[in-house]
Design a protein around this motif. Structure first.
Motif, short mmCIF file in Angstrom:
data_model
loop_
_atom_site.label_atom_id
_atom_site.label_comp_id
_atom_site.label_asym_id
_atom_site.label_seq_id
_atom_site.Cartn_x
_atom_site.Cartn_y
_atom_site.Cartn_z
N ALA A 99 0.82 -1.22 0.00
CA ALA A 99 0.00 0.00 0.00
C ALA A 99 0.85 1.27 0.00
CB ALA A 99 -0.94 -0.01 1.20
N LEU A 118 -6.33 2.52 1.78
CA LEU A 118 -5.62 1.48 1.05
C LEU A 118 -5.32 0.30 1.97
CD1 LEU A 118 -4.18 4.47 0.20
CD2 LEU A 118 -3.11 2.98 -1.48
N ASP A 120 -3.76 -3.37 2.80
CA ASP A 120 -2.80 -4.37 2.31
C ASP A 120 -3.36 -5.74 2.62
OD1 ASP A 120 -0.50 -3.51 0.96
OD2 ASP A 120 0.42 -2.79 2.81
#
Length: 296
Positions: A99, A118, A120
Motif C-alpha cells: 500500500a 488502502l 494491504d
C-alpha cells in the motif's frame, strides 16, 4: 509495478508461472506458484514501516482483524491533512507493491478532494505474513471494507459516499466486492484501472493456447468477467494503450461486459503509470468521479 514488469519478458514470466501451476499436486509447490503469481511485498521490520510512515505524517494506519488471529493493515490518506472528506476511495491494489508503495497513485484522487483508504492484503506490507491466494485476498478486501464502513458510521454527520477502486489484479477484487454489495447503495462509483478480465485471459494473451490450458489447471482465476455484469453502475474504466502487462484489449472487453452507464478513458501510457498523465485527462476523470458522487 505489477508482477510481469519485474522480469524481462512477459511471455517468459507467464511460462514460468504456468509451469508452476502444473505442479500444484504438492502443497509446497502450490505455495511456490502462488508466490510467483502474486509476488507479495512484505515489510519484515515494524521499524522500517514506521520509517516509511514518518515520511508522510498526514498518512495514518490501523489494523483490521481477519481470519484466525490475523490482521490486515489499512492506510488512510486524507485529501486535506487533519480533515476528512465525505467522499472516499476504497483502493484495492494489484500484485507486487504494498500500500505505501502505491501512494503515488492516490495523488490525483486526493487532488479531486477524495480521502483514500488502502488496505494491504495478508502477505503485503505489515499485514499478517501469508502466501496469498484468491480466497484470502477477497476475504481481506471484505474485512477491510466492513471496517472502513464501521469507522465512517461512527463519525456521525452526513453519510460518507464511497468509490470502489481497483488497479490491475485489484480490479477483479473490486468487481467482486462491488457485486457483493450491489443493490445496497453502498458506493457511488466503481473505478477500474488497467483492468483484466481474468488471469486466464492475461496468460492467453501472453503465450496463447498453452497459457489458457495451463491456467485452467490452477486455482487462481481472478475472473472479473464473472462479476462485472452484476455490479451497480456507473463504472469508469481507465487503461493505457501501451500496457504490456494487461493489454488494453482486455480492459476494453471488461468494459463491454459492464452495465450502463459506463465510461472508457484511454491514455497513451503503460500499466502502472497512468497517474503520470500530463494531458490532464487522468486528473479530469477523477474530478468527474468526485462530481458524480457529490450529487444528492
Amino acid at each position: 509495478m505489477d508482477m510481469v514488469e519485474r522480469f524481462p519478458g512477459r511471455a517468459g514470466v507467464w511460462c514460468l508461472m504456468l509451469t508452476a501451476l502444473l505442479l500444484q499436486g504438492c502443497s509446497s509447490l502450490d505455495a511456490w506458484s502462488r508466490g510467483k503469481v502474486y509476488r507479495p511485498t512484505p515489510v519484515a521490520e515494524s521499524t522500517a514501516w514506521q520509517a516509511m510512515l514518518a515520511q508522510r505524517p498526514e498518512v495514518s494506519s490501523f489494523e483490521v482483524p481477519v481470519g484466525e488471529g490475523e490482521q490486515v493493515t489499512v492506510l488512510k490518506v486524507p485529501a486535506v491533512a487533519g480533515a476528512s472528506s465525505r467522499i472516499r476511495v476504497f483502493y484495492l491494489h494489484g500484485t507486487f507493491r504494498h500500500a505505501f508503495q502505491n501512494l503515488p497513485k492516490a495523488v490525483p484522487m486526493q487532488a479531486a478532494g477524495l480521502d483514500v483508504y488502502l488496505p494491504d492484503y495478508r502477505g503485503w506490507g505489515v499485514s499478517s505474513p501469508r502466501v496469498p491466494d484468491e480466497v484470502s485476498i477477497h476475504e481481506d478486501a471484505w474485512a477491510a471494507w466492513q471496517a472502513v464502513q464501521q469507522r465512517a458510521n461512527a463519525e456521525g454527520g452526513p453519510p460518507v459516499r464511497w468509490v470502489i477502486y481497483g488497479h490491475s489484479m485489484g480490479s477483479a477484487v473490486a468487481a467482486r466486492l462491488a457485486r457483493r454489495v450491489a443493490g445496497q447503495q453502498a458506493y457511488c462509483a466503481l473505478v477500474l484501472e488497467s483492468a483484466l478480465t481474468s488471469f486466464t485471459d492475461v496468460a492467453t494473451e501472453a503465450v496463447g493456447w498453452l497459457g489458457h490450458g495451463l491456467v485452467a489447471l490452477g486455482s487462481q482465476r481472478m475472473a472479473l468477467s464473472e462479476d462485472i455484469g452484476k455490479v451497480d453502475p456507473p463504472v469508469w474504466f481507465i487503461h493505457g494503450t501501451l500496457d504490456k502487462t494487461v493489454p488494453w484489449s482486455l480492459g476494453r472487453r471488461a468494459y463491454e461486459l459492464a452495465p450502463e452507464p459506463k465510461h472508457w478513458v484511454a491514455l497513451p501510457l503503460g500499466h502502472s503509470n497512468l497517474q503520470q498523465d500530463d494531458t490532464g485527462t487522468y486528473a479530469s476523470a477523477w474530478r468527474e468521479v468526485a462530481a458524480h458522487c457529490a450529487q444528492p
